[in-house]
Design a protein around this motif. Structure first.
Motif, PDB file in Angstrom:
ATOM      1  N   GLU A  44      -1.399   5.457  82.336  1.00  0.00           N
ATOM      2  CA  GLU A  44      -2.378   6.324  82.331  1.00  0.00           C
ATOM      3  C   GLU A  44      -3.790   5.751  81.917  1.00  0.00           C
ATOM      4  N   LEU A  45      -3.633   4.664  81.191  1.00  0.00           N
ATOM      5  CA  LEU A  45      -4.869   4.070  80.703  1.00  0.00           C
ATOM      6  C   LEU A  45      -5.542   3.507  82.054  1.00  0.00           C
ATOM      7  N   ASN A  46      -4.822   3.018  82.795  1.00  0.00           N
ATOM      8  CA  ASN A  46      -5.424   2.518  84.112  1.00  0.00           C
ATOM      9  C   ASN A  46      -5.646   3.364  85.048  1.00  0.00           C
ATOM     10  N   ASP A  47      -5.126   4.458  84.956  1.00  0.00           N
ATOM     11  CA  ASP A  47      -5.552   5.632  85.883  1.00  0.00           C
ATOM     12  C   ASP A  47      -7.274   5.742  85.421  1.00  0.00           C
ATOM     13  N   ARG A  48      -7.199   6.211  84.014  1.00  0.00           N
ATOM     14  CA  ARG A  48      -8.353   6.667  83.799  1.00  0.00           C
ATOM     15  C   ARG A  48      -9.562   5.460  83.712  1.00  0.00           C
ATOM     16  N   GLY A  49      -9.205   4.353  83.955  1.00  0.00           N
ATOM     17  CA  GLY A  49     -10.142   3.192  83.890  1.00  0.00           C
ATOM     18  C   GLY A  49     -10.618   2.742  82.427  1.00  0.00           C
ATOM     19  N   TYR A  50      -9.760   3.016  81.367  1.00  0.00           N
ATOM     20  CA  TYR A  50      -9.858   2.573  80.258  1.00  0.00           C
ATOM     21  C   TYR A  50      -9.161   0.975  80.105  1.00  0.00           C
ATOM     22  N   LEU A  51      -9.832   0.170  79.336  1.00  0.00           N
ATOM     23  CA  LEU A  51      -9.547  -1.216  78.915  1.00  0.00           C
ATOM     24  C   LEU A  51      -8.464  -1.219  77.894  1.00  0.00           C
ATOM     25  N   HIS A  52      -7.518  -2.170  77.834  1.00  0.00           N
ATOM     26  CA  HIS A  52      -6.624  -2.329  76.853  1.00  0.00           C
ATOM     27  C   HIS A  52      -6.047  -3.608  76.787  1.00  0.00           C
ATOM     28  N   GLU A  53      -5.625  -3.818  75.782  1.00  0.00           N
ATOM     29  CA  GLU A  53      -5.284  -5.176  75.283  1.00  0.00           C
ATOM     30  C   GLU A  53      -4.119  -4.885  74.280  1.00  0.00           C
ATOM     31  N   THR A  54      -3.049  -5.644  74.432  1.00  0.00           N
ATOM     32  CA  THR A  54      -1.603  -5.620  73.770  1.00  0.00           C
ATOM     33  C   THR A  54      -1.323  -6.901  72.938  1.00  0.00           C
ATOM     34  N   GLU A  55      -1.242  -6.862  71.731  1.00  0.00           N
ATOM     35  CA  GLU A  55      -0.755  -7.993  70.771  1.00  0.00           C
ATOM     36  C   GLU A  55       0.475  -7.672  70.236  1.00  0.00           C
ATOM     37  N   ALA A  56       1.570  -8.671  70.147  1.00  0.00           N
ATOM     38  CA  ALA A  56       2.691  -8.502  69.487  1.00  0.00           C
ATOM     39  C   ALA A  56       2.635  -8.702  68.215  1.00  0.00           C
ATOM     40  N   GLN A  57       3.344  -7.992  67.250  1.00  0.00           N
ATOM     41  CA  GLN A  57       3.018  -8.120  65.816  1.00  0.00           C
ATOM     42  C   GLN A  57       4.342  -8.772  65.184  1.00  0.00           C
ATOM     43  N   ASP A  58       4.270  -9.293  64.211  1.00  0.00           N
ATOM     44  CA  ASP A  58       5.383 -10.266  63.347  1.00  0.00           C
ATOM     45  C   ASP A  58       6.455  -9.312  63.021  1.00  0.00           C
ATOM     46  N   ASP A  59       6.317  -7.975  62.841  1.00  0.00           N
ATOM     47  CA  ASP A  59       7.135  -6.937  62.532  1.00  0.00           C
ATOM     48  C   ASP A  59       7.928  -6.598  63.765  1.00  0.00           C
ATOM     49  N   GLY A  60       7.608  -6.879  65.070  1.00  0.00           N
ATOM     50  CA  GLY A  60       8.326  -6.401  66.183  1.00  0.00           C
ATOM     51  C   GLY A  60       7.531  -5.412  66.974  1.00  0.00           C
ATOM     52  N   SER A  61       6.731  -4.752  66.150  1.00  0.00           N
ATOM     53  CA  SER A  61       5.938  -3.509  66.721  1.00  0.00           C
ATOM     54  C   SER A  61       4.515  -4.209  67.721  1.00  0.00           C
ATOM     55  N   TYR A  62       4.014  -3.385  68.149  1.00  0.00           N
ATOM     56  CA  TYR A  62       2.839  -3.882  68.967  1.00  0.00           C
ATOM     57  C   TYR A  62       1.580  -3.155  68.916  1.00  0.00           C
ATOM     58  N   LYS A  63       0.439  -3.783  68.641  1.00  0.00           N
ATOM     59  CA  LYS A  63      -0.715  -3.088  68.364  1.00  0.00           C
ATOM     60  C   LYS A  63      -1.659  -3.276  69.791  1.00  0.00           C
ATOM     61  N   ILE A  64      -2.033  -2.117  70.233  1.00  0.00           N
ATOM     62  CA  ILE A  64      -2.627  -1.637  71.632  1.00  0.00           C
ATOM     63  C   ILE A  64      -4.025  -1.416  71.137  1.00  0.00           C
ATOM     64  N   THR A  65      -5.122  -2.073  71.617  1.00  0.00           N
ATOM     65  CA  THR A  65      -6.431  -1.910  71.425  1.00  0.00           C
ATOM     66  C   THR A  65      -6.934  -1.177  72.780  1.00  0.00           C
ATOM     67  N   ILE A  66      -7.497  -0.150  72.839  1.00  0.00           N
ATOM     68  CA  ILE A  66      -8.074   0.696  74.014  1.00  0.00           C
ATOM     69  C   ILE A  66      -9.566   1.058  73.713  1.00  0.00           C
ATOM     70  N   THR A  67     -10.202   0.480  74.744  1.00  0.00           N
ATOM     71  CA  THR A  67     -11.611   0.909  74.830  1.00  0.00           C
ATOM     72  C   THR A  67     -11.907   1.858  75.988  1.00  0.00           C
ATOM     73  N   LYS A  68     -12.489   3.007  75.478  1.00  0.00           N
ATOM     74  CA  LYS A  68     -12.577   4.251  76.201  1.00  0.00           C
ATOM     75  C   LYS A  68     -13.568   4.044  77.215  1.00  0.00           C
ATOM     76  N   SER A  69     -13.660   4.068  78.393  1.00  0.00           N
ATOM     77  CA  SER A  69     -14.815   3.923  79.366  1.00  0.00           C
ATOM     78  C   SER A  69     -14.752   5.070  80.331  1.00  0.00           C
ATOM     79  N   GLY A  70     -15.871   5.351  80.962  1.00  0.00           N
ATOM     80  CA  GLY A  70     -15.723   6.515  81.812  1.00  0.00           C
ATOM     81  C   GLY A  70     -17.152   6.762  82.342  1.00  0.00           C
ATOM     82  N   ALA A  71     -17.350   7.612  83.340  1.00  0.00           N
ATOM     83  CA  ALA A  71     -18.559   8.450  83.675  1.00  0.00           C
ATOM     84  C   ALA A  71     -19.209   9.041  82.897  1.00  0.00           C
TER      85      ALA A  71
END
Length: 71
Positions: A44-71
């Motif tokens: 969905e993020l790719n379809d909307r053209g948003y940038l995202h980066e995923t970082e695995a956390q020490d506790d097994g979770s994932y932190k995803i940082t999303i930058t909203k972009s668009g026209a």
């Protein structure tokens, strides 16, 4: 802004994330913390053209940082 989606069952994390993004201005950044990699959210993020980066956390979770972009 950070949203902690840990402990929620799909599709709740994705719905919460997209709702928050809809309220944000272009160029704003949102970080989410999920129990697992949000594969359907990535599509969905790719379809909307948003940038995202995923970082695995020490506790097994994932932190995803999303930058909203668009026209």
């Amino acid at each position: 802004m950070i949203i902690d989606n840990r402990g929620l069952e799909p599709p709740q994390p994705m719905m919460r994330t997209l709702k928050a993004l809809d309220k944000m201005d272009n160029g704003a950044t949102l970080s989410i913390i999920n129990d697992r990699r949000p594969l359907f959210l990535y599509e969905e993020l790719n379809d909307r053209g948003y940038l995202h980066e995923t970082e695995a956390q020490d506790d097994g979770s994932y932190k995803i940082t999303i930058t909203k972009s668009g026209a």
